[in-house]
Write an enzyme that holds these catalytic residues in place. Structure first.
Site, PDB file in Angstrom:
ATOM      1  N   THR A  73       0.847  -1.199   0.000  1.00  0.00           N
ATOM      2  CA  THR A  73       0.000   0.000   0.000  1.00  0.00           C
ATOM      3  C   THR A  73       0.881   1.248   0.000  1.00  0.00           C
ATOM      4  OG1 THR A  73      -1.753  -1.207   1.096  1.00  0.00           O
ATOM      5  CG2 THR A  73      -1.894   1.174   1.201  1.00  0.00           C
ATOM      6  N   ASN A 161      -5.375 -10.967  -6.940  1.00  0.00           N
ATOM      7  CA  ASN A 161      -5.490 -11.549  -5.606  1.00  0.00           C
ATOM      8  C   ASN A 161      -6.765 -12.367  -5.411  1.00  0.00           C
ATOM      9  OD1 ASN A 161      -6.134  -8.659  -5.923  1.00  0.00           O
ATOM     10  ND2 ASN A 161      -7.196  -8.928  -3.979  1.00  0.00           N
ATOM     11  N   GLN A 189       1.089 -10.393  -5.606  1.00  0.00           N
ATOM     12  CA  GLN A 189       0.739 -11.815  -5.660  1.00  0.00           C
ATOM     13  C   GLN A 189       1.699 -12.605  -6.542  1.00  0.00           C
ATOM     14  OE1 GLN A 189      -1.408 -13.142  -3.671  1.00  0.00           O
ATOM     15  NE2 GLN A 189      -2.560 -11.346  -2.972  1.00  0.00           N
ATOM     16  N   SER A 209       4.681  -6.839  -1.059  1.00  0.00           N
ATOM     17  CA  SER A 209       4.383  -6.949   0.384  1.00  0.00           C
ATOM     18  C   SER A 209       4.966  -8.254   0.905  1.00  0.00           C
ATOM     19  CB  SER A 209       2.872  -6.983   0.619  1.00  0.00           C
ATOM     20  OG  SER A 209       2.415  -5.749   1.092  1.00  0.00           O
ATOM     21  N   GLY A 210       5.766  -8.181   1.968  1.00  0.00           N
ATOM     22  CA  GLY A 210       6.405  -9.388   2.494  1.00  0.00           C
ATOM     23  C   GLY A 210       5.433 -10.423   3.029  1.00  0.00           C
ATOM     24  N   HIS A 211       4.324  -9.952   3.629  1.00  0.00           N
ATOM     25  CA  HIS A 211       3.468 -10.913   4.343  1.00  0.00           C
ATOM     26  C   HIS A 211       2.659 -11.822   3.432  1.00  0.00           C
ATOM     27  CE1 HIS A 211      -0.602  -8.954   3.990  1.00  0.00           C
ATOM     28  NE2 HIS A 211       0.154  -7.940   3.633  1.00  0.00           N
ATOM     29  N   CYS A 336     -18.333  -9.379   2.014  1.00  0.00           N
ATOM     30  CA  CYS A 336     -19.497 -10.117   2.485  1.00  0.00           C
ATOM     31  C   CYS A 336     -19.926  -9.602   3.848  1.00  0.00           C
ATOM     32  CB  CYS A 336     -19.078 -11.573   2.565  1.00  0.00           C
ATOM     33  SG  CYS A 336     -20.201 -12.648   3.357  1.00  0.00           S
TER      34      CYS A 336
HETATM   35  N1  PLP Z   1      -2.141  -5.459  -4.084  1.00  0.00           N
HETATM   36  C1  PLP Z   1      -2.573  -6.723  -4.046  1.00  0.00           C
HETATM   37  C2  PLP Z   1      -2.740  -7.479  -5.337  1.00  0.00           C
HETATM   38  C3  PLP Z   1      -2.890  -7.333  -2.845  1.00  0.00           C
HETATM   39  O1  PLP Z   1      -3.336  -8.595  -2.818  1.00  0.00           O
HETATM   40  C4  PLP Z   1      -2.745  -6.587  -1.655  1.00  0.00           C
HETATM   41  C5  PLP Z   1      -3.136  -7.180  -0.358  1.00  0.00           C
HETATM   42  O2  PLP Z   1      -4.165  -7.841  -0.240  1.00  0.00           O
HETATM   43  C6  PLP Z   1      -2.260  -5.274  -1.731  1.00  0.00           C
HETATM   44  C7  PLP Z   1      -1.978  -4.744  -2.959  1.00  0.00           C
HETATM   45  C8  PLP Z   1      -2.067  -4.438  -0.502  1.00  0.00           C
HETATM   46  O3  PLP Z   1      -1.028  -4.993   0.269  1.00  0.00           O
HETATM   47  P1  PLP Z   1      -0.759  -4.533   1.771  1.00  0.00           P
HETATM   48  O4  PLP Z   1      -2.067  -4.560   2.463  1.00  0.00           O
HETATM   49  O5  PLP Z   1       0.202  -5.537   2.299  1.00  0.00           O
HETATM   50  O6  PLP Z   1      -0.172  -3.164   1.730  1.00  0.00           O
END
Ligand code: PLP
Length: 644
Positions: A73, A161, A189, A209-211, A336
């Protein structure tokens, strides 16, 4: 949780053990500030540099650069800010800069939201245009070719995603040939799942994003192409070469580096071929368990780690509740809420029918998954299918016929079914069109004959000449109300009526027409979620118990009853340890049970539980409102308890 099978990898992941160790090591032994010039700082700096170098090698960044940040983000904000500032500068210099901000219609919300936010804040006044996708979820390249000459900034993702659809990045690059546009590719992703050689492309910005790949939350990176315009989002101490100030998250960087090392060295994650094999087995298990299942994206264009599907007649909420009961963690493919699932904008953009986009489920896993987990997941999926069959929700092979009152709710309105199992007859009161299929399937599965279709508004079609309709051992007596509506009094043969099915919003208007202690079964949630009485008791704060208090109550009151208010299929899918300890009275059947509980000479404590604590709270407040003082519920639900 020991029994949990986590299949929501696109939302986030557990932390790789090596990453956990690396983070602890960074905090314990390499805790220096990488900007410090003493030895402790230099050690931290070396770790930071090594992590950056590895990321650069792995992503093929060439002369471009990688900066560490808090996640995608932030990376997206930085890219958008940089691109918009560049547009402003070009315009100020009298150069053409394009007028469109083009983003894929299936982008993560972080992208269009950031574009709109910064465009408004900076006053750039560009036009946001959603780039359509085809039925396969891939960008419409013809549309992109048309937009390209006027595009100032184009945002697409490497893989989606929700669906796992892999973008045709080479095709997008070709469509952008000759365009002045800057290009961001959201690679969240894709990390660890798709080969990336960033410097070989014209991609200007790529956030990560690392997580999403076994590093902790709060660490990410942004690739910036050499020569791409850049404006820092955060100014301060000048870290990250002045491009992203703020003391570095060294524990996060060390953990991310451990994941990148595992990718670089190989041997930790499953191969593409293995992941395809796992996906095929899970898909086959789903097909067998869930008749009519529709997969929402073509397998040959998606990551092997994502399955997105819909099942006719089942909402995503129902499927999630079912899978969660079996401790299989999946997610809704669409936003949802308890009342109504919002359709998925991703599936809408692909042109899928509304039922599929509003009832989608996403099952996703990471490349660390192993054979044993896949085998266990397939067995749990089969268990979920069996549970659905048992409850009659699939319309085939249903077990015991339901008996008594059943409440179904759609869009805030209740439909009540009076079911007489012995005679196989039933009546439906206030049938909602949205529930027609559900009711048809249920009655068909159990071989019920519909004797009457009634309405509390205008009476519906009353099938007999007198005021009493007999359904086997039950009777329904109609009572005309002054308001013009109709109330139905339900009794067991030879007994006084215990339930009044009524659309009257004013219980006082029923006084004198119905027995004073009768249970009112309302027509709308606005009247009551479940049952009420002519003089409802106030709900009490002491009904909310945490799991420790529940355990104490069960210990101290041997007669207390633990009641699972999840629906039949959820209870049936639950692991044996949960089921053994509780009786199952689904919330939809609670009204029918109330007279039995209320008639007890010595009321026992009733402790309701469900998945999250929502439904059990409704059950407990219903019982309190009808005067049952010893009703409690497990606050936070099974998720926070020892019941697994
Ligand atoms: N972009 C994609 C395709 C994602 O799947 C996500 C997280 O779900 C994000 C951006 C945002 O990532 P973060 O919340 O780790 O900043």
């Amino acid at each position: 949780m020991d029994n949990e099978i986590y299949l929501d990898g696109n939302a986030t992941s557990a932390v790789l053990p090596a990453a956990l160790r690396a983070a602890v090591y960074a905090m314990e032994a390499r805790y220096g500030n990488p900007s410090s010039t003493h030895g402790t700082g230099l050690q931290a700096r070396a770790m930071l540099d090594a992590a950056r170098a590895r990321a650069a090698r792995l992503l093929g960044t060439g002369s471009g650069r990688i900066m560490f940040n808090s996640g995608a983000t932030e990376g997206i904000q930085t890219a958008v800010l940089s691109a918009l500032c560049a547009v402003r500068a070009r315009r100020a210099a009298g150069k053409a800069a394009g007028s469109l901000l083009v983003y894929g219609a299936t982008e993560h919300k972080a992208v269009p939201e950031s574009l709109a936010h910064w465009n408004a804040l900076l006053g750039t006044g560009l036009e946001l245009v959603a780039l359509p996708v085809g039925a396969d979820g891939r960008h419409d390249l013809q549309a992109l070719r048309r937009l390209a000459p006027e595009a100032a900034f184009v945002c697409t993702m490497a893989a989606n995603n929700e669906t796992g659809v892999i973008s045709d990045l080479a095709g997008i690059a070709a469509a952008l040939e000759g365009s002045p546009a800057l290009w961001m590719v959201d690679c969240v992703q894709a990390l660890g799942k798709l080969p990336l050689d960033l410097a070989d492309t014209r991609i200007d910005y790529a956030p990560f994003s690392g997580h999403k790949l076994y590093a902790p939350k709060g660490i990410g990176m942004l690739y910036v192409r050499a020569g791409a315009p850049f404006t820092p989002l955060m100014k301060g101490g000048g870290q990250e070469a002045g491009e992203r100030s703020g003391t570095e998250n060294m524990a996060g960087i060390a953990a991310l580096d451990a994941v990148l090392a595992a990718l670089e060295e190989g041997g930790t994650f499953r191969s593409h071929a293995e992941l395809h094999g796992f996906r095929d087995r899970l898909a086959q298990a789903l097909r067998q368990a869930l008749p009519g299942i529709a997969f929402n994206a073509p397998f040959d264009k998606t990551l092997p780690t994502t399955l997105n599907f819909s099942v006719p007649g089942l909402s995503s909420k129902e499927l999630l509740d079912l899978f969660d009961a079996a401790a299989l963690r999946v997610s809704a493919g669409s936003a949802c809420s308890a009342a109504k699932a919002q359709p998925s904008y991703v599936l809408d953009a692909m042109g899928l029918p509304e039922w599929r986009s509003s009832s989608a489920v996403r099952l996703s896993f990471g490349p660390l998954i192993d054979e044993a987990t896949v085998a266990k997941a397939c067995a749990r999926i089969a268990r979920c299918g069996d549970a659905l069959r048992l409850s009659g929700l699939l319309g085939d092979g249903a077990a015991a016929r339901p008996d008594g009152l059943l409440q179904l709710t759609a869009d805030g309105r209740h439909t009540w079914l009076v079911l007489d199992a012995a005679s196989g007859t039933c009546a439906v009161i206030d049938p909602q069109p949205a529930l027609a299929d559900r009711i048809g399937t249920l009655l068909g599965a159990h071989g019920f004959r519909l004797a009457a279709r009634l309405s509390t508004h205008d009476g519906g079609a009353w099938p007999v000449s007198g005021d009493t309709l007999h359904l086997g051992s039950r009777s329904l007596r109609r009572v005309a109300l002054d308001t013009g509506g109709v109330c139905y009094l339900l009794a067991l043969e030879g007994d006084t009526p215990r339930h009044a099915l009524t659309g009257s919003a004013d219980p006082a208007g029923l006084a004198g027409l119905v027995p004073p202690d009768i249970l009112l079964c309302p027509a709308t949630e606005a009247q009551a979620a479940l049952c009420t009485t002519l003089r409802p008791c106030a709900a009490a704060a002491d009904m909310h118990l945490d799991s420790t208090a529940v355990a104490a109550l069960l210990r101290n009151s041997p007669g207390a009853l633990l009641v699972d208010v999840r629906e039949l299929h959820e209870h049936a899918a639950a692991l044996p340890s949960t089921r053994a300890q509780a009786v199952n009275i689904p919330l939809s059947r609670l009204a029918g049970e109330l007279p039995r509980w209320l008639a007890q000479a010595e009321p026992v404590p009733l402790v309701f539980f469900c998945r999250s604590g929502n439904r059990s709270a409704r059950a407990a407040s219903c019982l309190r409102s009808v005067g049952y003082a010893q009703a409690y519920h497990m606050h936070g639900g099974i998720a926070l308890s020892d019941l697994r």
